[in-house]
Design a protein around this motif. Structure first.
Motif, PDB file in Angstrom:
ATOM      1  N   ILE A 243     -12.829  80.047  40.205  1.00  9.76           N
ATOM      2  CA  ILE A 243     -11.911  81.258  40.105  1.00  9.76           C
ATOM      3  C   ILE A 243     -12.419  82.358  39.398  1.00  9.76           C
ATOM      4  N   THR A 244     -12.661  83.570  39.601  1.00  7.16           N
ATOM      5  CA  THR A 244     -13.085  84.671  38.953  1.00  7.16           C
ATOM      6  C   THR A 244     -11.935  85.809  39.207  1.00  7.16           C
ATOM      7  N   ALA A 245     -12.140  86.933  38.144  1.00  9.48           N
ATOM      8  CA  ALA A 245     -11.031  87.761  38.368  1.00  9.48           C
ATOM      9  C   ALA A 245     -11.631  89.032  37.354  1.00  9.48           C
ATOM     10  N   TYR A 246     -11.130  90.229  37.866  1.00 10.86           N
ATOM     11  CA  TYR A 246     -10.692  91.619  37.046  1.00 10.86           C
ATOM     12  C   TYR A 246      -9.553  91.554  36.453  1.00 10.86           C
ATOM     13  N   ASP A 247      -9.298  91.438  35.387  1.00 14.73           N
ATOM     14  CA  ASP A 247      -8.098  91.660  34.401  1.00 14.73           C
ATOM     15  C   ASP A 247      -8.364  92.168  33.256  1.00 14.73           C
ATOM     16  N   PRO A 248      -8.310  93.495  32.938  1.00 14.65           N
ATOM     17  CA  PRO A 248      -8.591  93.778  31.826  1.00 14.65           C
ATOM     18  C   PRO A 248      -7.774  93.446  30.606  1.00 14.65           C
ATOM     19  N   GLN A 249      -6.601  92.959  30.956  1.00 10.64           N
ATOM     20  CA  GLN A 249      -5.534  92.428  29.738  1.00 10.64           C
ATOM     21  C   GLN A 249      -6.041  91.238  29.525  1.00 10.64           C
TER      22      GLN A 249
END
Length: 77
Positions: free
Chosen positions: A43-49
């Protein structure tokens, strides 16, 4: 979407959180394959939180995704 993960057939899936104006607030991209004994999940992601482990900018995630897909094809599993 069907993808190759090493010598195994796998899938790519994910989700996006989008507001009413169309702004993407987070996006996760996941890959999964099963060899009959072991379930492989990447899994990879963009999640600034998120506190750690994700990209800070959506553009960085989108730029990295083709490289990750290529690397997954070369895994020795």
């Amino acid at each position: 979407m069907a993808v190759d993960i090493g010598s195994l057939p796998g899938i790519q899936y994910g989700f996006r959180s989008i507001d009413a104006r169309g702004t993407i607030h987070e996006q996760y991209i996941s890959y999964m394959a099963f060899d009959g004994e072991m379930l492989y999940v990447i899994i990879t992601a963009y999640d600034p939180q998120a506190m750690a482990g994700t990209f800070d900018a959506l553009e960085d995630l989108l730029a990295f995704q083709p490289y990750l897909t290529a690397m997954l094809k070369e895994l020795q599993i």
